[in-house]
Design a protein around this motif. Structure first.
Motif, PDB file in Angstrom:
ATOM      1  N   LEU A 105      35.456  -6.502  45.528  1.00  0.00           N
ATOM      2  CA  LEU A 105      36.082  -7.609  45.382  1.00  0.00           C
ATOM      3  C   LEU A 105      35.303  -8.703  45.946  1.00  0.00           C
ATOM      4  CD1 LEU A 105      38.245  -8.716  43.469  1.00  0.00           C
ATOM      5  CD2 LEU A 105      39.702  -8.634  45.130  1.00  0.00           C
ATOM      6  N   ARG A 106      35.034 -10.187  45.378  1.00  0.00           N
ATOM      7  CA  ARG A 106      34.438 -10.912  46.139  1.00  0.00           C
ATOM      8  C   ARG A 106      35.209 -12.340  45.780  1.00  0.00           C
ATOM      9  NH1 ARG A 106      31.037 -10.560  41.421  1.00  0.00           N
ATOM     10  NH2 ARG A 106      31.036 -12.494  40.345  1.00  0.00           N
ATOM     11  N   PHE A 112      33.459 -20.600  36.554  1.00  0.00           N
ATOM     12  CA  PHE A 112      33.212 -19.523  35.599  1.00  0.00           C
ATOM     13  C   PHE A 112      33.461 -18.200  36.315  1.00  0.00           C
ATOM     14  CE2 PHE A 112      30.093 -16.411  33.862  1.00  0.00           C
ATOM     15  CZ  PHE A 112      30.689 -16.306  32.630  1.00  0.00           C
ATOM     16  N   ASP A 113      32.757 -18.308  37.734  1.00  0.00           N
ATOM     17  CA  ASP A 113      33.064 -16.845  38.444  1.00  0.00           C
ATOM     18  C   ASP A 113      34.409 -16.588  38.563  1.00  0.00           C
ATOM     19  OD1 ASP A 113      31.504 -14.934  39.743  1.00  0.00           O
ATOM     20  OD2 ASP A 113      31.949 -15.832  41.848  1.00  0.00           O
ATOM     21  N   HIS A 114      35.452 -17.457  38.740  1.00  0.00           N
ATOM     22  CA  HIS A 114      36.738 -17.087  38.543  1.00  0.00           C
ATOM     23  C   HIS A 114      37.195 -16.006  37.479  1.00  0.00           C
ATOM     24  CE1 HIS A 114      38.931 -18.695  42.057  1.00  0.00           C
ATOM     25  NE2 HIS A 114      38.100 -19.872  41.886  1.00  0.00           N
ATOM     26  N   ALA A 115      36.729 -16.472  36.217  1.00  0.00           N
ATOM     27  CA  ALA A 115      36.822 -15.926  35.017  1.00  0.00           C
ATOM     28  C   ALA A 115      36.223 -14.528  35.092  1.00  0.00           C
ATOM     29  CB  ALA A 115      36.676 -16.535  33.733  1.00  0.00           C
ATOM     30  N   MET A 116      34.900 -14.349  35.739  1.00  0.00           N
ATOM     31  CA  MET A 116      34.135 -13.422  35.593  1.00  0.00           C
ATOM     32  C   MET A 116      34.764 -12.373  36.526  1.00  0.00           C
ATOM     33  SD  MET A 116      31.264 -12.364  34.276  1.00  0.00           S
ATOM     34  CE  MET A 116      30.396 -10.648  34.742  1.00  0.00           C
ATOM     35  N   VAL A 117      35.231 -12.734  37.546  1.00  0.00           N
ATOM     36  CA  VAL A 117      35.685 -11.590  38.620  1.00  0.00           C
ATOM     37  C   VAL A 117      37.115 -10.952  38.249  1.00  0.00           C
ATOM     38  CG1 VAL A 117      36.935 -11.517  40.830  1.00  0.00           C
ATOM     39  CG2 VAL A 117      34.989 -12.741  40.736  1.00  0.00           C
ATOM     40  N   ALA A 118      38.017 -11.944  37.459  1.00  0.00           N
ATOM     41  CA  ALA A 118      39.078 -11.543  36.791  1.00  0.00           C
ATOM     42  C   ALA A 118      38.851 -10.552  35.442  1.00  0.00           C
ATOM     43  CB  ALA A 118      40.028 -12.829  36.201  1.00  0.00           C
ATOM     44  N   ALA A 124      38.144  -2.768  35.189  1.00  0.00           N
ATOM     45  CA  ALA A 124      37.680  -1.795  36.249  1.00  0.00           C
ATOM     46  C   ALA A 124      36.533  -1.696  36.880  1.00  0.00           C
ATOM     47  CB  ALA A 124      38.435  -0.429  35.972  1.00  0.00           C
ATOM     48  N   ALA A 125      35.759  -2.797  37.036  1.00  0.00           N
ATOM     49  CA  ALA A 125      34.442  -2.910  37.502  1.00  0.00           C
ATOM     50  C   ALA A 125      34.029  -3.364  38.695  1.00  0.00           C
ATOM     51  CB  ALA A 125      33.467  -3.653  36.144  1.00  0.00           C
ATOM     52  N   ILE A 126      35.359  -3.566  39.411  1.00  0.00           N
ATOM     53  CA  ILE A 126      35.172  -4.568  40.717  1.00  0.00           C
ATOM     54  C   ILE A 126      36.821  -4.075  41.413  1.00  0.00           C
ATOM     55  CG2 ILE A 126      36.220  -6.594  39.765  1.00  0.00           C
ATOM     56  CD1 ILE A 126      34.062  -8.195  41.639  1.00  0.00           C
ATOM     57  N   ALA A 426      28.296  10.610  33.883  1.00  0.00           N
ATOM     58  CA  ALA A 426      29.116  10.032  34.871  1.00  0.00           C
ATOM     59  C   ALA A 426      29.604   8.790  34.107  1.00  0.00           C
ATOM     60  CB  ALA A 426      28.480   9.533  36.146  1.00  0.00           C
ATOM     61  N   ASP A 427      31.030   8.933  33.984  1.00  0.00           N
ATOM     62  CA  ASP A 427      31.954   8.000  33.245  1.00  0.00           C
ATOM     63  C   ASP A 427      32.734   7.200  34.494  1.00  0.00           C
ATOM     64  OD1 ASP A 427      33.870   6.588  32.034  1.00  0.00           O
ATOM     65  OD2 ASP A 427      34.444   8.375  30.701  1.00  0.00           O
ATOM     66  N   ASP A 428      32.513   6.231  34.775  1.00  0.00           N
ATOM     67  CA  ASP A 428      33.271   5.470  35.824  1.00  0.00           C
ATOM     68  C   ASP A 428      34.535   4.647  35.647  1.00  0.00           C
ATOM     69  OD1 ASP A 428      32.499   2.996  34.530  1.00  0.00           O
ATOM     70  OD2 ASP A 428      30.830   2.242  36.063  1.00  0.00           O
TER      71      ASP A 428
END
Length: 439
Positions: A105-106, A112-118, A124-126, A426-428
């Protein structure tokens, strides 16, 4: 996620949704998939400060639920209950090592990065990275691992793994590390020996592949940014495949201009190195396609100046006409934004119904498209050392809910199973290693 971040993310998502509707209305029907050796690639249309952002919510698999295997095949969980398994390596004794890691998590850099992180959190990618490698053993050969041990821990976003002459190598995001290995051991407690340093951040995975003679390791190092947005200096030593000579410790860039080369494999007959590459974002649903390509020593493949040969990306300024003139056209397009990550060679007859030699590719799935792509494991047939040009064939699908709002899983690394007659995936998101075998 804080309430303020959530509100910002929702606002950007609404703006992105409106932009997505506008793009669909102005751009007409969805273009055909850009696949094969001579794909139709629509002209790039820069999406601006709010690019298309669409990812399914991570749901996971319900009890008894399985992906869909191709006709003549069956699938079962080789190991479940893992934590974001990304990459697989099969050891000579049949043990399977699995790298469990994820993007941490960063702090968002802009609106836009706020939306990307959310969105990445929802998918479940971060999050908190496990930073370990787990060893799985199926001693009785029934297709289910009954032994599970923490093989290595305390790593830095581990990904690629290789075993050469009694040394187990790990590709951490910030460098390559070597550990002593004893055949049959289920745990390594010895400290690692640092070999190289890599710049962390951005595309963080560091895939590994040993040369056939065991003298070198090849490392996939992705770019920091989408199109060199922060200048050339921060991309130095990135967007390339690095070769490390194990005897001397010398390293060099084997090939460059590869935005995010992840899976690598050798063609057993030609001896050529092959890789799958994730291309740039923000130009359209099928523009440009991710690709599978042979990798020439000293070759340049276009990033960030151009794509699919010498199609110039005008967003990149200043341009480098000399490098554009050298850009090599990839061998085989895999469609836009499929996030093709996993790669392994599969000889003919390994699985019934797949009677040609070829490459298996784990497609993690798109985020920068109005209609999702990827989210499947596919097979690309080969003949005479090259893809035949036929469309990819599904080996494993069904990772998405019917309305594409949720993902049960997302495939990443692929490897031929220890028995030589199965495929491991592998299924992350599903936190599982799937085993595909004759049905």
């Amino acid at each position: 996620m804080s309430g303020r971040t959530s509100l910002i993310a929702r606002g950007v998502a609404l703006a992105g949704g409106a932009a997505l509707v506008w793009r669909r209305w102005t751009q007409g029907p969805m273009p055909p998939a850009a696949v094969g050796g001579a794909p139709h690639i629509p002209p790039g249309r820069p999406q601006g400060a709010v690019p298309t952002l669409k990812m399914p919510t991570a749901r996971g698999w319900s009890e008894g639920q399985l992906p869909v295997a191709a006709a003549g095949l069956k699938v079962n969980a080789f190991a479940a209950g893992l934590k974001h398994p990304r990459w697989i390596h099969v050891l000579p004794n049949g043990d399977v090592t699995v790298a469990e890691a994820m993007q941490p998590l960063r702090t968002p850099k802009n609106v836009f990065d706020h939306a990307m992180v959310a969105t990445l959190q929802r998918a479940a990618a971060i999050g908190t990275s496990p930073n370990r490698i787990t060893l799985l053993r199926d001693a009785d050969g029934d297709g289910v691992a009954e032994t599970r041990e923490t093989f290595l821990q305390g790593l830095r976003q581990p990904f690629g793994m290789a075993l050469v002459d009694g040394t187990f190598y790990v590709g951490n995001t910030d460098g390559l590390v070597a550990f002593p290995y004893t055949p049959g051991t289920t745990r390594i407690d010895a400290p690692g020996r640092p070999l190289t340093k890599f710049k962390p951040g951005g595309h963080w995975t560091r895939s590994l592949l040993a040369s056939p003679d065991g003298k070198s390791l090849f490392v996939g190092v992705g770019s920091l940014t989408n199109i060199g947005d922060l200048g050339r200096d921060v991309e130095e030593g990135r967007a390339c495949i690095v070769e490390l000579d194990l005897a001397s410790g010398r390293e060099r860039i084997f090939a460059g201009g590869l935005r995010n080369p992840v899976g690598m494999a050798w063609h057993p007959e030609t001896g050529e190195l092959w890789t799958v590459v994730n291309e740039r974002d923000g130009l359209g649903d099928e523009t440009p396609p991710d690709y599978l390509t042979s990798v020439r020593e000293g070759g340049f493949y276009g990033w960030p100046y151009c794509y699919w040969g010498r199609t110039v990306d005008d967003r990149v300024q200043p341009q480098d006409t000399a490098l554009v003139a050298k850009a090599i056209t990839p061998d085989y397009a895999l469609g836009g934004h499929t996030a093709s990550l996993g790669l392994c060679w599969m000889p003919r007859g390994t699985l019934p119904g797949f009677d040609e030699d070829g490459m298996v590719i784990g497609q993690h799935g798109s985020w920068n498209r109005s209609v999702l792509s990827g989210y499947r494991v596919v097979f690309v047939p080969f003949a005479n050392g090259r893809p035949t040009g036929a469309a990819p064939r599904d080996i494993l699908s069904g990772f998405l809910a019917p309305d594409e709002s949720e993902s049960y899983g997302r495939p990443v690394g692929v490897a031929i199973g220890p028995d030589g007659k199965s495929l491991l995936v592998a299924d992350d998101v599903g936190d599982v290693i799937w085993r595909v075998a004759p049905g």
